[in-house]
Design an enzyme around this catalytic site. Structure first.
Site, PDB file in Angstrom:
ATOM      1  N   HIS A 178       0.834  -1.213   0.000  1.00 41.22           N
ATOM      2  CA  HIS A 178       0.000   0.000   0.000  1.00 41.22           C
ATOM      3  C   HIS A 178       0.862   1.254   0.000  1.00 41.22           C
ATOM      4  CE1 HIS A 178      -4.142  -1.455   0.127  1.00 41.22           C
ATOM      5  NE2 HIS A 178      -3.670  -2.499   0.778  1.00 41.22           N
ATOM      6  N   GLY A 184      -5.215 -12.552  -4.158  1.00 46.02           N
ATOM      7  CA  GLY A 184      -4.288 -11.445  -3.941  1.00 46.02           C
ATOM      8  C   GLY A 184      -2.932 -11.689  -4.581  1.00 46.02           C
ATOM      9  N   ASP A 206       1.698  -4.311  -9.620  1.00 44.25           N
ATOM     10  CA  ASP A 206       1.495  -5.668 -10.137  1.00 44.25           C
ATOM     11  C   ASP A 206       1.834  -5.757 -11.625  1.00 44.25           C
ATOM     12  OD1 ASP A 206       0.461  -5.830  -7.589  1.00 44.25           O
ATOM     13  OD2 ASP A 206      -1.615  -5.672  -8.258  1.00 44.25           O
ATOM     14  N   TYR A 211     -10.228  -0.579  -0.631  1.00 45.27           N
ATOM     15  CA  TYR A 211      -8.950  -0.201  -1.245  1.00 45.27           C
ATOM     16  C   TYR A 211      -9.016   1.268  -1.701  1.00 45.27           C
ATOM     17  CZ  TYR A 211      -4.856  -0.416  -4.312  1.00 45.27           C
ATOM     18  OH  TYR A 211      -3.650  -0.191  -4.925  1.00 45.27           O
TER      19      TYR A 211
HETATM   20  C1  GLA Z   1      -2.988  -4.462  -4.855  1.00 47.74           C
HETATM   21  C2  GLA Z   1      -2.794  -3.407  -5.939  1.00 47.74           C
HETATM   22  C3  GLA Z   1      -1.377  -2.876  -5.934  1.00 47.74           C
HETATM   23  C4  GLA Z   1      -0.919  -2.465  -4.552  1.00 47.74           C
HETATM   24  C5  GLA Z   1      -1.252  -3.551  -3.532  1.00 47.74           C
HETATM   25  C6  GLA Z   1      -0.964  -3.107  -2.128  1.00 47.74           C
HETATM   26  O1  GLA Z   1      -2.243  -5.588  -5.168  1.00 47.74           O
HETATM   27  O2  GLA Z   1      -3.082  -3.969  -7.202  1.00 47.74           O
HETATM   28  O3  GLA Z   1      -1.284  -1.801  -6.849  1.00 47.74           O
HETATM   29  O4  GLA Z   1      -1.474  -1.242  -4.178  1.00 47.74           O
HETATM   30  O5  GLA Z   1      -2.603  -3.947  -3.602  1.00 47.74           O
HETATM   31  O6  GLA Z   1       0.399  -2.922  -1.960  1.00 47.74           O
END
Ligand code: GLA
Length: 396
Positions: free
Chosen positions: A47, A138, A189, A241
């Site tokens: 985050h 995740g 990601d 989120y």
């Molecule tokens: C998800 C989002 C990423 C990042 C993470 C938390 O995976 O896709 O962009 O913000 O949460 O680190």
């Protein structure tokens, strides 16, 4: 590891076969090509990507494969081995929320590449998808899909796919997710799916996009990184989120900085904010410091020593950022009690997966401890994935 709970990675060519078979049975003939992109775990830096921070993810040996053929009529027809829900429609009609569901990640990529001037109107695609990245865990199954397809589109449209050529593909994948799928994720990601290197984590500076590959060889350090999929569904499109992201943006405005990375005096910044923005900001600022600490340790080959920073990261995500869950806390606590050097949730949180850094001879004990803890708390049975730092999106 305990076989019943373990999901082994599959060779990429074996992953390609179901996609190619589905392509043939749906569309007839053969695809123009097959492309793959990996899921990921984030070692640390959670985050903070949307706050201009530093992140340290690596690619998993689990991937999403797309078999793709160009069509000339501006139609996208996308099917998947994972669901009966397919999508067939005009790419000219793609817009926020349309298509809904998983096809947004595919259609959104072409939409974004068209908006950025990289592909022309009128191009269309037949697409068959197969994946070994667990969905809803995740581990970035959506980014893997976007990036595999973005690379396919680039290759088929004759665009460069070297490191520089991948930058607009990352940007298009992020826009697909943010604007068409409606998940306001931060970009980590997609970057790791496109830029990962086997045997390394990717140190990504989200303020300027700079990357550095940091050696990460668990095996030679006598360590294993165990990925614990709690099997508690995680959703990034459900408000929480976006709520965290909005809090950070408001904190930046209140502090008069463009991103939290630009904060000079962390204590003064936290003191200037009210609750819960103060705690959220403290998480981001301390997490960025932990990433630097871990990257330095890895540069010196001190893998076992990063465990403590991982565990502190989890406490900060649990207490200050409040994105953990009962299942994630149980997995982390049980892993630590069974001898892990460190453990934390990974990814967006609210369910999904945790990671544990474990001495090689404690892996079975950690798996047993985590399974036992879940059972005694009546939580879903977790499953375990292997986490060898793997390579980026590529054509097969
Ligand atoms: C998800 C989002 C990423 C990042 C993470 C938390 O995976 O896709 O962009 O913000 O949460 O680190």
């Amino acid at each position: 590891m305990n076989a019943p709970h373990r999901v082994d990675p599959v060779d990429v060519h074996a992953v390609a076969k179901p996609a190619e078979a589905l392509f043939r049975s749906t569309f007839g003939g053969t695809a123009d090509g097959v492309w793959a992109a990996p899921g990921r775990v984030n070692l640390i830096g959670e985050h903070v990507d949307y706050a201009g921070g530093l992140v340290l993810p690596f690619a998993l040996p689990y991937m999403t494969v797309v078999a793709v053929r160009v069509r000339e009529d501006g139609i996208l027809h996308a099917v998947s081995t994972h669901t009966d829900e397919s999508w067939r429609g005009s790419l000219a009609d793609v817009a926020p929320g349309h298509p809904a569901g998983w096809a947004a990640y595919v259609a959104g990529v072409v939409w974004a590449l068209h908006r950025s001037g990289h592909v022309s109107a009128g191009i269309g695609f037949d697409v068959a998808v197969h994946s070994t990245v667990p969905v809803g865990s995740g581990l970035s199954s959506s980014a893997a899909l976007e990036c595999a397809f973005a690379l396919a589109v680039a290759d088929l449209a004759g665009l460069p796919t070297d490191a520089a050529g991948r930058q607009p593909l990352v940007a298009a994948s992020i826009r697909a997710e943010n604007e068409i799928a409606g998940a306001s994720t931060g970009g980590m990601d997609q970057s790791v799916a496109m830029f990962a290197r086997p045997g390394h984590a990717l140190l990504l500076d989200c303020r300027d996009g700079a990357t550095r590959h940091v050696p990460l060889d668990f095996e030679s350090a006598g360590a294993r990184l165990v990925v614990i999929d709690t099997n508690a569904p995680h959703r990034l499109v459900d408000g929480q989120y976006g709520n965290r992201r909005a809090t950070i943006e408001k904190a930046c405005a209140d502090l008069g900085v463009t991103t939290l990375r630009d904060v000079v005096d962390a204590d003064a910044a936290v003191a200037a904010l009210s609750s819960p923005a103060a705690a959220r900001t403290r998480h981001v600022l301390t997490e960025i410091r932990r990433v630097t600490e871990v990257a330095r340790l890895l540069d010196r080959g001190r893998i076992a020593d990063v465990g403590d920073a991982l565990t502190r990261s989890h406490a900060s995500l649990r207490d200050d950022y409040e994105v953990s869950s009962v299942e994630l806390d149980a997995a982390v606590d049980a892993a630590l009690e069974a001898g892990a050097w460190g453990a934390r949730m990974t990814g967006g949180g609210f369910g999904g997966s945790a990671i544990a850094l474990v001495p090689a001879d404690r892996v079975d004990a950690v798996v047993e401890g985590v399974v036992h803890r879940a059972a005694s708390a009546s939580l879903p049975t977790p499953q375990f994935l292997s986490a060898e730092p793997s390579g980026s999106a590529h054509r097969l």
